[in-house]
Write an enzyme that holds these catalytic residues in place. Structure first.
Site, PDB file in Angstrom:
ATOM      1  N   GLU A 261     -19.379 -25.565  46.430  1.00  0.00           N
ATOM      2  CA  GLU A 261     -19.802 -25.117  46.817  1.00  0.00           C
ATOM      3  C   GLU A 261     -19.217 -23.909  45.728  1.00  0.00           C
ATOM      4  O   GLU A 261     -18.505 -23.408  45.415  1.00  0.00           O
ATOM      5  CB  GLU A 261     -18.885 -24.091  47.986  1.00  0.00           C
ATOM      6  CG  GLU A 261     -19.380 -22.932  48.425  1.00  0.00           C
ATOM      7  CD  GLU A 261     -20.654 -22.572  49.203  1.00  0.00           C
ATOM      8  OE1 GLU A 261     -20.615 -21.176  48.361  1.00  0.00           O
ATOM      9  OE2 GLU A 261     -20.969 -23.151  49.625  1.00  0.00           O
ATOM     10  N   THR A 305     -27.447 -21.286  49.379  1.00  0.00           N
ATOM     11  CA  THR A 305     -26.487 -22.713  49.347  1.00  0.00           C
ATOM     12  C   THR A 305     -27.807 -23.723  49.905  1.00  0.00           C
ATOM     13  O   THR A 305     -28.576 -24.587  49.632  1.00  0.00           O
ATOM     14  CB  THR A 305     -25.486 -23.079  50.603  1.00  0.00           C
ATOM     15  OG1 THR A 305     -24.678 -22.709  49.728  1.00  0.00           O
ATOM     16  CG2 THR A 305     -25.473 -24.420  50.768  1.00  0.00           C
ATOM     17  N   HIS A 421     -15.738 -20.060  48.384  1.00  0.00           N
ATOM     18  CA  HIS A 421     -16.756 -19.414  49.232  1.00  0.00           C
ATOM     19  C   HIS A 421     -16.443 -17.722  49.121  1.00  0.00           C
ATOM     20  O   HIS A 421     -15.424 -17.837  48.788  1.00  0.00           O
ATOM     21  CB  HIS A 421     -17.305 -19.876  50.484  1.00  0.00           C
ATOM     22  CG  HIS A 421     -18.987 -19.612  50.612  1.00  0.00           C
ATOM     23  ND1 HIS A 421     -18.916 -17.758  50.995  1.00  0.00           N
ATOM     24  CD2 HIS A 421     -20.052 -19.506  51.408  1.00  0.00           C
ATOM     25  CE1 HIS A 421     -20.225 -17.468  51.420  1.00  0.00           C
ATOM     26  NE2 HIS A 421     -20.774 -19.262  51.287  1.00  0.00           N
ATOM     27  N   ASP A 480     -23.200 -25.864  44.059  1.00  0.00           N
ATOM     28  CA  ASP A 480     -25.125 -25.233  44.021  1.00  0.00           C
ATOM     29  C   ASP A 480     -25.482 -23.795  44.120  1.00  0.00           C
ATOM     30  O   ASP A 480     -26.874 -23.687  43.760  1.00  0.00           O
ATOM     31  CB  ASP A 480     -24.916 -25.399  46.403  1.00  0.00           C
ATOM     32  CG  ASP A 480     -23.914 -24.017  45.991  1.00  0.00           C
ATOM     33  OD1 ASP A 480     -22.775 -23.649  45.442  1.00  0.00           O
ATOM     34  OD2 ASP A 480     -23.489 -23.776  47.921  1.00  0.00           O
ATOM     35  N   HIS A 481     -25.484 -22.973  43.781  1.00  0.00           N
ATOM     36  CA  HIS A 481     -24.831 -22.141  43.033  1.00  0.00           C
ATOM     37  C   HIS A 481     -24.437 -20.770  42.477  1.00  0.00           C
ATOM     38  O   HIS A 481     -22.833 -21.341  42.617  1.00  0.00           O
ATOM     39  CB  HIS A 481     -26.150 -20.969  44.016  1.00  0.00           C
ATOM     40  CG  HIS A 481     -24.788 -20.838  45.609  1.00  0.00           C
ATOM     41  ND1 HIS A 481     -24.084 -19.942  44.773  1.00  0.00           N
ATOM     42  CD2 HIS A 481     -25.035 -21.921  46.767  1.00  0.00           C
ATOM     43  CE1 HIS A 481     -23.287 -20.317  46.635  1.00  0.00           C
ATOM     44  NE2 HIS A 481     -23.739 -20.662  47.024  1.00  0.00           N
TER      45      HIS A 481
END
Length: 684
Positions: A261, A305, A421, A480-481
């Site tokens: 994440e 996500t 996150h 993911d990003h």
């Protein structure tokens, strides 16, 4: 002076006077918000002028509706419109601060999939000055409440109201004309939403987004099998041979996808406070049996996500407006990784320590063919076990081991971590490194949650070795990003030891890790440029699974002949030679702006731009038109969603019946869960 004041007050005591005051206050606060709350990138006198005046036409049009009403109703309606438009601006300020984009209708339609966990994020995003957005409403209410301005209940001739509406339309026409002159194709080509707001205003963007959404819904209704042919023709034309060297090297192996994440590439080998932030991932990254990619980019849009999962599992881009998993995950036909692996003898499972409805996973995963989905109900829940978006990673991974060890082999499994996150909060007991000192609260906690994630990965890898699973498993780690958005340029520059951090730097900052680890794999650091869209075809080749003529927009990352142009969701791109950000092109190697390109270079830039636009458009057509419903290749059997149930009692009964005997027999029939060692303080 007193007489002047009386005349001004007398003017505001008329309906038209009050209307003009409301427009002026709304315009001033909106312009202030544009300049202080958004990063719209207005350059030059024309763009700055348009940015300044574009709130006025739509405000006149919306507020002007009140002039058609009589008496006090006119004032009440105007105040309601003022409040609603102010609230919309306020909501966009909060959303933009985190996602660098504006709210869309499709995103709002899918908001139920994420709203249950947004509380902490919103508190972290809020700035006290945000509430100044409602100052004009408060001023008008107080002026009327204390009768400093009195309501004018005299009838207003309809022609005056119609004149105001016509004036708004004409004013908007001039606004649009100047905008189109400065940026041709503004409404017909794919641009960043920032462009629409910069040139036409937030309210105009909302209407534009609504029209686009309606058109997208119509596209699905009007799509037919012939639309698929242009997609197939494009993919065939751009097809490249798979890597022969790596083809089938992981055939029959288990596949574990580690969803890291918000994890960015710069964290690899990054040190702070005299420590490696990610020592476990660093070790994996540099291992001789790990294929690591140092020019691998996230390609997500507003779905973040969800977009990453869409690309990973389907080799289809996320949508420009909202998460495709939410909008189309329940109803569309997919030919996704879980189903492909299922049909080649694998068991598929997804693990996520949060509610199953998050991003509509409980429905999308059925459409994708996941046999199992282990979500929050499968895990023990205590108040200190979770943070933000689900179970803390150490607890989540330890508890996931009990299910993973039972999966029939070979299996395809995805583990979604969440602790790293935004807003990067971690209780003191779990902190093992000091915050950075950029002075930006969003950035400074990032290393703490990243280190916690790394420790979680280390514990999981130790268990894999102890359980014996590691010998027969290929593990894929991917970020993911981005974790830190382009709105934190000063802090990022300080963090990276740079003098500045511009738009080009931010494009390069979108690198995220991709590591493919397996005992005996011929590893090394691969410098090819690629993105999340390319993961699925790469994994299928590694595992020796043939999917001839698949509808996938990615290419095998290990193919020497692959196209190394990495498309971003907004139409920008990076490649080994050129980078595009907005309307500006850069030399990727030097970072210098290409101002007056020679004819051959201009031709190349145009070709790359068109290639990216075409690829995004065709991928969108596959999703919005549900084109895979028309495609039935011999190598793939259509997924029957009714066969899947993620109800805990039913799933555990099935899992027990199918439990992986190989792993359990190696431990004399005992569970390998006891071999899992964690230092999570919550479990002591």
């Amino acid at each position: 002076m007193k007489k002047v004041g009386q005349k001004i007050r007398g003017a505001f005591n008329t309906r038209i006077g009050f209307f003009i005051l409301a427009i002026a206050l709304f315009w001033l606060k909106t312009w202030w918000a544009y300049l202080s709350k958004f990063n719209l990138g207005a350059k030059g006198s024309v763009q700055n002028l348009l940015l300044m005046i574009n709130p006025i036409p739509t405000a006149i049009l919306l507020f002007g509706i009140a002039l058609y009403l009589t008496g006090r109703k006119s004032y009440i309606f105007l105040m309601i419109i003022d409040f609603l438009t102010s609230f919309w601006l306020f909501a966009n300020v909060l959303y933009y601060r985190e996602f660098s984009d504006f709210l869309s209708i499709n995103l709002i339609k899918g908001s139920g999939a994420v709203s249950n966990n947004l509380g902490k994020s919103i508190i972290g995003i809020l700035d006290p000055s945000d509430f100044l957005i409602f100052l004009d409403v408060l001023i008008l209410v107080l002026l009327l409440a204390f009768k400093l301005i009195r309501m004018d209940i005299r009838p207003l001739k309809k022609r005056y109201a119609m004149t105001v509406s016509a004036l708004a339309v004409v004013f908007f026409g001039f606004n649009l004309s100047f905008a189109q002159h400065d940026r041709s194709g503004l409404l017909t080509r794919t641009f960043d939403n920032n462009y629409i707001v910069k040139y036409l205003g937030l309210n105009a963007y909302t209407v534009y987004d609504g029209v686009k959404t309606a058109n997208a819904n119509a596209a699905k209704n009007n799509a037919n099998a012939s639309d698929l042919k242009s997609v197939q023709a494009y993919l065939k034309q751009n097809q490249v041979p798979l890597s022969a060297e790596y083809g089938g090297v992981a055939k029959g192996k288990n596949v574990i996808i580690f969803h890291l994440e918000s994890f960015q590439q710069f964290l690899i080998d990054f040190k702070w406070d005299g420590q490696e932030v990610t020592p476990n991932l660093n070790k994996i990254y540099h291992a001789s049996d790990t294929l690591s990619f140092d020019n691998f980019f996230n390609q997500v849009g507003t779905g973040k996500t969800a977009d990453a999962e869409m690309m990973l599992e389907n080799s289809l881009f996320g949508l420009a407006e909202g998460p495709a998993m939410v909008q189309y995950g329940t109803t569309n036909t997919f030919q996704a990784a879980p189903a492909i692996f299922n049909q080649n003898g694998y068991t598929s499972a997804a693990f996520h320590g949060d509610v199953p409805s998050f991003w509509n996973r409980d429905n999308a995963y059925k459409s994708w063919g996941y046999n199992y989905f282990f979500s929050s109900s499968y895990y023990q829940q205590k108040s200190d076990y979770s943070i933000g978006y689900g179970l803390k990673d150490k607890i989540f991974l330890k508890d996931s081991a009990q299910y993973l060890q039972q999966l029939p082999q070979p299996f395809y499994a995805k583990l979604i971590t969440v602790t790293n996150h935004y807003p990067y909060l971690l209780d003191k007991e779990n902190q093992s490194i000091a915050k950075t000192d950029t002075g930006d609260s969003t950035v400074d906690g990032y290393v703490q949650t990243a280190k916690y994630l790394d420790q979680s990965v280390g514990e999981f890898m130790d268990w894999l070795d102890a359980s014996g699973l590691a010998k027969n498993t290929m593990i894929v780690f991917y970020g993911d990003h981005y974790g830190i958005s382009g709105n934190h340029k000063k802090a990022v520059a300080k963090l990276l030891g740079k003098d500045s951090f511009n738009n080009f730097d931010n494009a390069q900052f979108q690198r995220v890790p991709l590591m493919i680890h397996m005992p005996g794999l011929k590893g090394g650091i691969n410098h090819t440029y690629g993105g999340e869209i390319d993961v699925l075809p790469t994994l299928l080749n590694l595992t020796g699974i043939k999917d001839t003529d698949s509808i996938q927009f990615g290419q095998d990352l290990l193919s020497p002949q692959r196209n190394q142009t990495v498309a971003f969701r907004n139409g920008d791109f990076v490649s080994p030679d050129y980078t595009k950000v907005g309307s500006t092109y850069y030399n990727t190697k030097s970072g210098e702006i290409i101002k007056d390109p020679a004819a051959p270079v201009k031709t190349t830039l145009d070709e790359l731009t068109n290639h990216v636009a075409t690829e995004l458009s065709l991928s969108d057509s596959v999703i919005t038109g549900d084109l895979l419903r028309f495609y039935e290749p011999a190598w793939f059997k259509k997924v029957d969603k009714t066969k899947y149930s993620y109800k805990k009692s039913k799933a555990l009964k099935t899992l027990k019946a199918d439990a992986n005997k190989d792993t359990l027999e190696k431990q004399d029939g005992k569970s390998t869960e006891d071999l899992y060692k964690t230092d999570a303080p919550e479990l002591k």
